[in-house]
Design an enzyme around this catalytic site. Structure first.
Site, PDB file in Angstrom:
ATOM      1  N   CYS A  45       0.797  -1.234   0.000  1.00  0.00           N
ATOM      2  CA  CYS A  45       0.000   0.000   0.000  1.00  0.00           C
ATOM      3  C   CYS A  45       0.826   1.278   0.000  1.00  0.00           C
ATOM      4  O   CYS A  45       0.278   2.366  -0.141  1.00  0.00           O
ATOM      5  CB  CYS A  45      -0.965   0.017   1.185  1.00  0.00           C
ATOM      6  SG  CYS A  45      -0.171   0.404   2.761  1.00  0.00           S
ATOM      7  N   CYS A 114      12.576  -7.982  12.052  1.00  0.00           N
ATOM      8  CA  CYS A 114      13.057  -8.893  11.019  1.00  0.00           C
ATOM      9  C   CYS A 114      11.990  -8.933   9.925  1.00  0.00           C
ATOM     10  O   CYS A 114      10.919  -9.509  10.126  1.00  0.00           O
ATOM     11  CB  CYS A 114      13.277 -10.260  11.665  1.00  0.00           C
ATOM     12  SG  CYS A 114      13.988 -11.464  10.570  1.00  0.00           S
TER      13      CYS A 114
END
Ligand SMILES: [Zn+2]
Length: 127
Positions: A45, A114
């Site tokens: 997005c 991560c």
């Protein structure tokens, strides 16, 4: 957006990671060893997620960040998959899976975000 809409918008790899919570192979991602100045965005997005100055090489094989640009831009969720308790990071705007947050990162935050490369896009710093 329905899963069908996402399937059309994203690459198969992005769909697997962002919408199905998959994980890319370590050391395979385009941003693992990427250290340009700029901002990392949600690949799905475009919401801004991580500033490049929080990125560090954790040796894990995935892009790692010590902090987010704005904590409002990321949603955290408990993840109990594989009989482990991990904290999942999702884009707060579109709900795409980004990766996981661990508590073994560098000071001062102590966090290691991560994140999958395929969940990210990069906007270089403009001078
Ligand atoms: Zn998003």
């Amino acid at each position: 957006m329905s899963q069908e809409d996402w399937k059309k918008k994203l690459t198969p790899e992005q769909f697997n990671v962002c919408r199905l919570g998959g994980t890319e192979s370590p050391f395979s991602g385009k941003f693992n060893k990427h250290y340009e100045e700029g901002t990392y965005l949600c690949a799905a997005c475009g919401q801004e997620l991580f500033p490049s100055n929080t990125k560090f090489d954790s040796g894990s094989g995935w892009p790692s960040f010590s902090d987010v640009l704005n904590s409002k831009n990321v949603t955290l969720k408990d993840d109990f998959a594989y009989n482990m308790h991990r904290v999942e990071a999702l884009c707060s705007n579109c709900g795409s899976h980004l990766g996981h947050v661990f508590e073994d990162g560098p000071a001062p935050t102590g966090k290691r975000w991560c994140i999958n490369s395929v969940s990210l896009d990069f906007k270089p710093k403009t001078l």
